[in-house]
Design an enzyme around this catalytic site. Structure first.
Site, PDB file in Angstrom:
ATOM      1  CG  ASP A  22     112.994  49.951 -42.060  1.00  0.00           C
ATOM      2  OD1 ASP A  22     111.855  50.458 -41.988  1.00  0.00           O
ATOM      3  OD2 ASP A  22     113.326  49.165 -42.975  1.00  0.00           O
ATOM      4  CG  ASP A  27     109.547  52.708 -41.376  1.00  0.00           C
ATOM      5  OD1 ASP A  27     109.361  51.680 -40.704  1.00  0.00           O
ATOM      6  OD2 ASP A  27     109.935  52.699 -42.552  1.00  0.00           O
ATOM      7  CG  ASP A  51     113.684  51.552 -46.804  1.00  0.00           C
ATOM      8  OD1 ASP A  51     114.549  51.888 -47.624  1.00  0.00           O
ATOM      9  OD2 ASP A  51     112.465  51.656 -47.027  1.00  0.00           O
ATOM     10  CD1 TRP A  89     114.809  52.615 -53.320  1.00  0.00           C
ATOM     11  CD2 TRP A  89     114.167  50.826 -52.131  1.00  0.00           C
ATOM     12  NE1 TRP A  89     114.294  51.699 -54.197  1.00  0.00           N
ATOM     13  CE2 TRP A  89     113.892  50.591 -53.511  1.00  0.00           C
ATOM     14  CE3 TRP A  89     113.849  49.842 -51.212  1.00  0.00           C
ATOM     15  CZ2 TRP A  89     113.301  49.415 -53.968  1.00  0.00           C
ATOM     16  CZ3 TRP A  89     113.258  48.659 -51.651  1.00  0.00           C
ATOM     17  CH2 TRP A  89     112.983  48.448 -53.019  1.00  0.00           C
ATOM     18  CB  THR A 137     106.930  49.589 -39.355  1.00  0.00           C
ATOM     19  OG1 THR A 137     107.854  50.556 -38.826  1.00  0.00           O
ATOM     20  CG2 THR A 137     105.615  49.666 -38.598  1.00  0.00           C
ATOM     21  CG  ASN A 185     110.011  45.523 -43.423  1.00  0.00           C
ATOM     22  OD1 ASN A 185     110.929  46.264 -43.753  1.00  0.00           O
ATOM     23  ND2 ASN A 185     108.822  45.997 -43.037  1.00  0.00           N
ATOM     24  CD1 TRP A 257     103.211  48.181 -48.228  1.00  0.00           C
ATOM     25  CD2 TRP A 257     104.661  49.895 -48.244  1.00  0.00           C
ATOM     26  NE1 TRP A 257     103.604  48.393 -49.534  1.00  0.00           N
ATOM     27  CE2 TRP A 257     104.487  49.435 -49.572  1.00  0.00           C
ATOM     28  CE3 TRP A 257     105.542  50.957 -48.018  1.00  0.00           C
ATOM     29  CZ2 TRP A 257     105.158  50.002 -50.667  1.00  0.00           C
ATOM     30  CZ3 TRP A 257     106.202  51.528 -49.091  1.00  0.00           C
ATOM     31  CH2 TRP A 257     106.000  51.060 -50.394  1.00  0.00           C
ATOM     32  CG  ASP A 258     106.043  50.908 -42.456  1.00  0.00           C
ATOM     33  OD1 ASP A 258     105.981  49.670 -42.615  1.00  0.00           O
ATOM     34  OD2 ASP A 258     106.998  51.600 -42.871  1.00  0.00           O
TER      35      ASP A 258
END
Length: 332
Positions: A22, A27, A51, A89, A137, A185, A257-258
């Site tokens: 996203d 990402d 996002d 964001w 992701t 997510n 995170w991703d």
């Protein structure tokens, strides 16, 4: 054009991968990692408008693929989520799309009548030459639609690798009327995540419990300056730089995170895993929360991470020339 990855995935088994993201900076870093993994046959990339603003999210995706010399089909998501991400964001995709390293030559905008991502994802699954890993992701909206409207496609999916959820830590949703236990997510479209979790497709999940342990630190981002002048490391360093200010404006640190979730495809030993039975909360003040449930479905869940190993993997893959100091210095 960028060359092949510098031996970052030796011994990893080959996978046919469909990537649904996203459009946030992490990402796009995940996409960059995927293009460097020699064991990944990347067969399609979908951009979910969660996002990110959709047009620049798709454009940045296509520019990264072009920079890396990868001819991979893309598709733009159009299905909405119930709970929109904050606009502040989502505009990071505009900044990423404008990075000079991604704008060294002309860029062709895809035709407006291309199939939307949920339909294209179904087609990619049907056409794949073998079992497929779906790396997500972002939210699971497109995949949920596929499973709902084409249930036979579930048999084509070998594994869903999903960045989402917060099991034993606080969530990252701080919205009016929410209790703070959800993860974005999942929260964007909790019904979709519930639909996927109610399927029989194997799921490997990377919740905040683990992904929050690999933050983007100043020392880590600055390390990419040692490889300045190389397109891949310049792009990676620039995307990391876009994450600065997140803590100051949201109170939440920006983490890999991703990228951590994606690294699983190349090195499964970066994290340890356990089987957790869990369910998805779709309504109430806890919507977007994934909870432990004795009657829930079994999910292979990442529970711990070797942070040093992850940072080294990230650097070795995207900026090998920067690997001149200890991991401790890199992380600080």
């Amino acid at each position: 054009m960028a060359g092949a990855a510098p031996g970052a995935v030796t011994g990893a088994r080959r996978r046919h991968v469909l990537f649904d993201h996203d459009g946030a900076p992490d990402d796009l870093l995940a996409l960059l990692l995927l293009t460097r993994y020699e064991n990944v046959d990347l067969r399609g990339v979908a951009v979910t408008p969660a996002d990110c603003l959709p047009a620049p999210g798709l454009s940045a995706t296509r520019k990264i693929l072009a920079l890396m010399g990868r001819d991979v089909p893309t598709a733009l998501g159009v299905l909405p989520g119930r709970n929109p991400f904050p606009l502040a964001w989502r505009i990071d995709a505009l900044r990423a799309d404008a990075l000079p390293v991604l704008n060294q030559r002309g860029h062709t905008v895809p035709a407006g009548d291309a199939p939307p991502a949920h339909e294209q994802l179904a087609a990619w699954l049907a056409q794949a030459p073998g079992p497929v890993t779906v790396l997500a992701t972002g939210p699971l909206t497109n995949l949920a639609w596929c499973l709902e409207h084409h249930p036979r496609l579930a048999a084509r999916i070998e594994e869903i690798v999903f960045m989402g959820g917060a099991l034993d830590v606080a969530g990252n949703v701080h919205q009016p009327g929410h209790d703070g236990t959800g993860e974005w997510n999942v929260y964007w479209d909790p019904d979709a995540v519930k639909r996927v979790f109610d399927s029989d497709v194997p799921i490997t999940m990377f919740p905040l419990d683990v992904t929050n342990r690999v933050p983007v630190t100043a020392g880590f981002a600055e390390t990419f300056g040692r490889a300045y002048g190389e397109q891949v490391s310049d792009l990676a360093g620039s995307l990391l730089a876009l994450t600065f200010g997140t803590l100051e404006t949201t109170g939440l640190p920006y983490c890999c995170w991703d990228s951590l979730t994606t690294s699983y495809l190349a090195d499964q030993d970066i994290c340890t895993f356990e089987t957790v039975r869990c369910d998805v909360v779709t309504r109430s003040a806890s919507q977007g929360r994934i909870v432990r449930s004795a009657g829930g479905r079994a999910v292979r869940c990442a529970r711990s991470v070797d942070a040093d190993r992850f940072y080294r993997h990230f650097l070795t893959t995207l900026a090998p020339r920067a690997m001149t100091s200890t991991t401790e210095r890199i992380m600080r």
